[in-house]
Structures are given as C-alpha cells and as structure tokens.
Design a protein around this motif. Structure first.
Motif, PDB file in Angstrom:
ATOM      1  N   ALA A 123       3.204  -6.204 -18.222  1.00 62.23           N
ATOM      2  CA  ALA A 123       2.915  -5.261 -19.308  1.00 62.23           C
ATOM      3  C   ALA A 123       3.643  -3.931 -19.145  1.00 62.23           C
ATOM      4  O   ALA A 123       3.668  -3.126 -20.063  1.00 62.23           O
ATOM      5  N   GLY A 124       4.206  -3.682 -17.964  1.00 61.96           N
ATOM      6  CA  GLY A 124       4.888  -2.404 -17.755  1.00 61.96           C
ATOM      7  C   GLY A 124       4.694  -1.918 -16.334  1.00 61.96           C
ATOM      8  O   GLY A 124       5.319  -2.421 -15.417  1.00 61.96           O
ATOM      9  N   ALA A 125       3.778  -0.967 -16.160  1.00 61.21           N
ATOM     10  CA  ALA A 125       3.607  -0.366 -14.841  1.00 61.21           C
ATOM     11  C   ALA A 125       2.318  -0.836 -14.171  1.00 61.21           C
ATOM     12  O   ALA A 125       1.252  -0.790 -14.795  1.00 61.21           O
ATOM     13  N   PRO A 126       2.414  -1.297 -12.930  1.00 62.06           N
ATOM     14  CA  PRO A 126       1.202  -1.669 -12.206  1.00 62.06           C
ATOM     15  C   PRO A 126       0.414  -0.430 -11.783  1.00 62.06           C
ATOM     16  O   PRO A 126       1.002   0.616 -11.494  1.00 62.06           O
ATOM     17  N   ALA A 127      -0.898  -0.541 -11.784  1.00 59.81           N
ATOM     18  CA  ALA A 127      -1.744   0.587 -11.382  1.00 59.81           C
ATOM     19  C   ALA A 127      -1.702   0.734  -9.866  1.00 59.81           C
ATOM     20  O   ALA A 127      -1.840  -0.244  -9.127  1.00 59.81           O
ATOM     21  N   SER A 128      -1.528   1.974  -9.416  1.00 61.45           N
ATOM     22  CA  SER A 128      -1.441   2.207  -7.970  1.00 61.45           C
ATOM     23  C   SER A 128      -2.746   1.822  -7.279  1.00 61.45           C
ATOM     24  O   SER A 128      -2.739   1.339  -6.152  1.00 61.45           O
ATOM     25  N   GLU A 129      -3.892   2.009  -7.982  1.00 57.73           N
ATOM     26  CA  GLU A 129      -5.186   1.652  -7.371  1.00 57.73           C
ATOM     27  C   GLU A 129      -5.240   0.159  -7.072  1.00 57.73           C
ATOM     28  O   GLU A 129      -5.750  -0.264  -6.032  1.00 57.73           O
ATOM     29  N   LEU A 130      -4.741  -0.635  -7.997  1.00 60.17           N
ATOM     30  CA  LEU A 130      -4.769  -2.088  -7.805  1.00 60.17           C
ATOM     31  C   LEU A 130      -3.855  -2.496  -6.651  1.00 60.17           C
ATOM     32  O   LEU A 130      -4.215  -3.338  -5.821  1.00 60.17           O
ATOM     33  N   MET A 131      -2.676  -1.890  -6.568  1.00 61.39           N
ATOM     34  CA  MET A 131      -1.755  -2.207  -5.472  1.00 61.39           C
ATOM     35  C   MET A 131      -2.398  -1.844  -4.135  1.00 61.39           C
ATOM     36  O   MET A 131      -2.316  -2.604  -3.165  1.00 61.39           O
ATOM     37  N   ALA A 132      -3.023  -0.682  -4.104  1.00 61.07           N
ATOM     38  CA  ALA A 132      -3.664  -0.249  -2.859  1.00 61.07           C
ATOM     39  C   ALA A 132      -4.821  -1.184  -2.496  1.00 61.07           C
ATOM     40  O   ALA A 132      -4.991  -1.564  -1.327  1.00 61.07           O
ATOM     41  N   ARG A 179       0.840  -1.213   0.000  1.00 59.02           N
ATOM     42  CA  ARG A 179       0.000   0.000   0.000  1.00 59.02           C
ATOM     43  C   ARG A 179       0.866   1.250   0.000  1.00 59.02           C
ATOM     44  O   ARG A 179       0.580   2.223  -0.692  1.00 59.02           O
ATOM     45  N   ALA A 180       1.921   1.219   0.822  1.00 67.84           N
ATOM     46  CA  ALA A 180       2.782   2.400   0.940  1.00 67.84           C
ATOM     47  C   ALA A 180       3.508   2.678  -0.376  1.00 67.84           C
ATOM     48  O   ALA A 180       3.765   3.836  -0.720  1.00 67.84           O
ATOM     49  N   SER A 181       3.840   1.606  -1.111  1.00 65.72           N
ATOM     50  CA  SER A 181       4.593   1.817  -2.365  1.00 65.72           C
ATOM     51  C   SER A 181       3.701   2.093  -3.552  1.00 65.72           C
ATOM     52  O   SER A 181       4.206   2.360  -4.642  1.00 65.72           O
ATOM     53  N   PHE A 235       6.081  -8.062  -3.768  1.00 61.81           N
ATOM     54  CA  PHE A 235       4.858  -8.575  -3.163  1.00 61.81           C
ATOM     55  C   PHE A 235       4.422  -9.871  -3.845  1.00 61.81           C
ATOM     56  O   PHE A 235       4.038 -10.829  -3.181  1.00 61.81           O
ATOM     57  N   LEU A 236       4.498  -9.900  -5.164  1.00 57.94           N
ATOM     58  CA  LEU A 236       4.056 -11.089  -5.900  1.00 57.94           C
ATOM     59  C   LEU A 236       4.939 -12.294  -5.585  1.00 57.94           C
ATOM     60  O   LEU A 236       4.459 -13.432  -5.530  1.00 57.94           O
ATOM     61  N   ARG A 237       6.213 -12.030  -5.336  1.00 55.76           N
ATOM     62  CA  ARG A 237       7.113 -13.122  -4.928  1.00 55.76           C
ATOM     63  C   ARG A 237       6.657 -13.665  -3.571  1.00 55.76           C
ATOM     64  O   ARG A 237       6.557 -14.878  -3.367  1.00 55.76           O
ATOM     65  N   PHE A 238       6.377 -12.772  -2.640  1.00 58.00           N
ATOM     66  CA  PHE A 238       5.883 -13.194  -1.322  1.00 58.00           C
ATOM     67  C   PHE A 238       4.578 -13.980  -1.478  1.00 58.00           C
ATOM     68  O   PHE A 238       4.375 -15.018  -0.852  1.00 58.00           O
ATOM     69  N   PHE A 239       3.704 -13.484  -2.342  1.00 55.60           N
ATOM     70  CA  PHE A 239       2.397 -14.135  -2.520  1.00 55.60           C
ATOM     71  C   PHE A 239       2.579 -15.563  -3.034  1.00 55.60           C
ATOM     72  O   PHE A 239       1.998 -16.503  -2.495  1.00 55.60           O
ATOM     73  N   SER A 240       3.410 -15.732  -4.049  1.00 57.16           N
ATOM     74  CA  SER A 240       3.544 -17.078  -4.617  1.00 57.16           C
ATOM     75  C   SER A 240       4.385 -17.986  -3.725  1.00 57.16           C
ATOM     76  O   SER A 240       4.132 -19.184  -3.646  1.00 57.16           O
ATOM     77  N   ASP A 241       5.374 -17.420  -3.027  1.00 58.74           N
ATOM     78  CA  ASP A 241       6.239 -18.262  -2.185  1.00 58.74           C
ATOM     79  C   ASP A 241       5.575 -18.654  -0.867  1.00 58.74           C
ATOM     80  O   ASP A 241       5.845 -19.727  -0.339  1.00 58.74           O
ATOM     81  N   GLY A 298       4.514   5.329  -4.553  1.00 56.36           N
ATOM     82  CA  GLY A 298       5.913   5.681  -4.336  1.00 56.36           C
ATOM     83  C   GLY A 298       6.724   5.642  -5.612  1.00 56.36           C
ATOM     84  O   GLY A 298       6.186   5.521  -6.713  1.00 56.36           O
ATOM     85  N   GLY A 299       8.047   5.723  -5.460  1.00 50.43           N
ATOM     86  CA  GLY A 299       8.956   5.818  -6.586  1.00 50.43           C
ATOM     87  C   GLY A 299       8.972   4.588  -7.480  1.00 50.43           C
ATOM     88  O   GLY A 299       8.707   4.679  -8.669  1.00 50.43           O
ATOM     89  N   ASP A 300       9.269   3.423  -6.882  1.00 53.83           N
ATOM     90  CA  ASP A 300       9.405   2.240  -7.723  1.00 53.83           C
ATOM     91  C   ASP A 300       8.290   1.233  -7.439  1.00 53.83           C
ATOM     92  O   ASP A 300       8.502   0.204  -6.796  1.00 53.83           O
ATOM     93  N   ALA A 301       7.124   1.575  -7.943  1.00 53.63           N
ATOM     94  CA  ALA A 301       5.957   0.732  -7.696  1.00 53.63           C
ATOM     95  C   ALA A 301       6.136  -0.646  -8.321  1.00 53.63           C
ATOM     96  O   ALA A 301       5.696  -1.655  -7.764  1.00 53.63           O
TER      97      ALA A 301
END
Ligand SMILES: [Fe+2]
Length: 147
Positions: A96-105, A25-27, A40-46, A30-33
C-alpha cells in the motif's frame, strides 16, 4: 551451549533470524523503511516459513506427548502464528505504500524474543526429553539449504 547435531541446522537459521530481526528493528525509524521491510519479507518467505514447517512437522512432534513440553510448545506455536500474521500485515502495508515503523519494530522484537526462547528454553528441553535425536531431524547440513 553445545547443540545436539540434529538441531544445529535449525540453530543456524536462528542466528540468521536474529540478524534479520535486529536489522528490521534498526530500520523501522531509518531512511528507507520500505526497502528494509521488503528485504525482511523476502527472508521470511524464503527461509522462515520453511524453518517453522520443519520445527512443527519434524521436531516438535518428538516431544508432543510430554506434559513438560506442552506449555512451551503452545507458546512457540502461537508465536509462529503471530509472526505469520504480523508478516502478512507488513506485506500489505508495503504494497500500500509505507510500512508503519511500529509494526516493523513489533515484528523484529517478537522474532528476536521467540528465537531466544527456543534457543534458551525449548531446544534444551527437547534435547533432555529426546536425547536420541537422529540427524537429520531437519535438513542434511550439507544439503541445498545450507549457507
Ligand atoms: Fe525456530
């Protein structure tokens, strides 16, 4: 609240999950979303996928016959599915490139409130309905997945 020993490894995972959810949420703005989303996705799958599996295959069946547990179980199972769906969308956006901040939040927020619901409502209910939980319901705390 003191956790039943059989649930301690899962509660430990929840603590990790809260840290990761807050970080996501904090990122989001942020700079490098993208790097944050990847982490996060690594944590999710691992960790998270296996955590859901343990809950669904070993823990929830213990109370699946209880009327009182039906609604909470439906809620958390649906949330597991939504979390999988949102993580899948995030992975596609990262590719595809950049993740949407709304989705991350949204994903961070859902994971956080899901964990809080399990810790505050569902786990206490399971402890009450199934007081003879035998460790290990999930893993051996000394096993390879322990931190
Ligand atoms: Fe959980």
């Amino acid at each position: 609240m003191k956790r039943h020993p059989a649930l301690v490894p899962l509660s430990h995972d929840h603590h990790h999950g809260l840290v990761q959810a807050k970080r996501l949420r904090a990122s989001a703005h942020g700079g490098d979303a993208r790097a944050a989303a990847r982490a996060f996705l690594r944590f999710f799958s691992d960790e998270t996928v296996e955590h859901f599996r343990e809950e669904e295959e070993q823990l929830f069946p213990l109370v699946a016959e209880s009327d009182e547990a039906r609604e909470p179980l439906v809620r958390v199972l649906l949330e597991h599915q939504r979390l999988h769906a949102l993580a899948g969308r995030l992975a596609a956006q990262v590719e595809a490139g950049a993740p949407a901040s709304e989705l991350m939040a949204e994903l961070g927020e859902l994971l956080e409130q899901h964990i809080r619901y399990e810790e505050r409502q569902l786990f206490p209910l399971i402890e009450r309905l199934s007081p003879d939980l035998e460790p290990p319901v999930a893993r051996d705390p000394a096993g390879p997945r322990a931190p």
